[in-house]
Design a protein around this motif. Structure first.
Motif, PDB file in Angstrom:
ATOM      1  N   UNK A  61      28.630  21.946  22.459  1.00 49.98           N
ATOM      2  CA  UNK A  61      28.550  23.052  21.558  1.00 49.98           C
ATOM      3  C   UNK A  61      29.550  23.574  20.418  1.00 49.98           C
ATOM      4  N   UNK A  62      30.730  22.867  21.000  1.00 49.39           N
ATOM      5  CA  UNK A  62      31.977  23.242  20.077  1.00 49.39           C
ATOM      6  C   UNK A  62      32.130  22.298  19.068  1.00 49.39           C
ATOM      7  N   UNK A  63      31.265  21.112  18.877  1.00 46.65           N
ATOM      8  CA  UNK A  63      31.334  20.370  17.882  1.00 46.65           C
ATOM      9  C   UNK A  63      30.370  20.381  17.032  1.00 46.65           C
ATOM     10  N   UNK A  64      30.536  20.996  15.621  1.00 50.50           N
ATOM     11  CA  UNK A  64      29.331  21.300  14.549  1.00 50.50           C
ATOM     12  C   UNK A  64      29.163  20.044  13.841  1.00 50.50           C
ATOM     13  N   UNK A  65      28.149  19.964  13.355  1.00 54.50           N
ATOM     14  CA  UNK A  65      27.581  18.841  12.662  1.00 54.50           C
ATOM     15  C   UNK A  65      28.650  18.537  11.356  1.00 54.50           C
ATOM     16  N   UNK A  66      29.095  19.510  10.867  1.00 56.08           N
ATOM     17  CA  UNK A  66      29.940  19.624   9.685  1.00 56.08           C
ATOM     18  C   UNK A  66      31.489  19.532   9.872  1.00 56.08           C
ATOM     19  N   UNK A  67      31.838  19.698  11.281  1.00 52.23           N
ATOM     20  CA  UNK A  67      33.297  19.961  11.678  1.00 52.23           C
ATOM     21  C   UNK A  67      34.108  18.622  11.597  1.00 52.23           C
ATOM     22  N   UNK A  68      35.124  18.544  10.995  1.00 53.63           N
ATOM     23  CA  UNK A  68      35.925  17.162  10.859  1.00 53.63           C
ATOM     24  C   UNK A  68      36.411  17.100  12.396  1.00 53.63           C
ATOM     25  N   UNK A  69      35.884  15.867  12.687  1.00 53.81           N
ATOM     26  CA  UNK A  69      36.385  15.388  14.290  1.00 53.81           C
ATOM     27  C   UNK A  69      37.840  15.188  14.436  1.00 53.81           C
ATOM     28  N   UNK A  70      38.497  14.836  13.490  1.00 55.15           N
ATOM     29  CA  UNK A  70      39.913  14.814  13.515  1.00 55.15           C
ATOM     30  C   UNK A  70      40.648  16.038  13.637  1.00 55.15           C
ATOM     31  N   UNK A  71      40.033  17.109  12.702  1.00 53.06           N
ATOM     32  CA  UNK A  71      40.600  18.519  13.065  1.00 53.06           C
ATOM     33  C   UNK A  71      40.329  19.026  14.139  1.00 53.06           C
ATOM     34  N   UNK A  72      39.491  18.557  14.943  1.00 55.05           N
ATOM     35  CA  UNK A  72      38.976  19.111  16.246  1.00 55.05           C
ATOM     36  C   UNK A  72      39.741  18.561  17.405  1.00 55.05           C
TER      37      UNK A  72
END
Length: 80
Positions: A26-37
């Motif tokens: 649930x912390x991985x939003x569809x529009x979040x940059x994976x690299x920023x996460x």
């Protein structure tokens, strides 16, 4: 969670990616940059390489150039 096979749903992809970077899905939003996460290129290329060995026909660089969960899902859908 798929680790060697190509994810079959966006939720499976979300779980796989979250697990690789130590987050809950649930912390991985569809529009979040994976690299920023916290995803890094070594992890990305290893995971994408496993999908390519399983039959995914998309160059790894396309995933790096489109770094959100939604982007990755669209690439997988197009290339699987």
């Amino acid at each position: 969670m798929a680790t060697s096979g190509i994810p079959q749903t966006i939720d499976e992809l979300r779980s796989t990616l979250a697990g690789r970077i130590g987050l809950s899905p649930d912390e991985v939003a569809e529009d979040s940059s994976l690299f920023e996460l916290g995803f890094d290129s070594v992890t990305a290329f290893a995971l994408i390489g496993s999908w390519r060995r399983a039959g995914l026909s998309c160059p790894a660089q396309e995933f790096v150039d489109a770094p959100t969960l939604g982007d990755w899902w669209r690439l997988i859908q197009r290339a699987a």
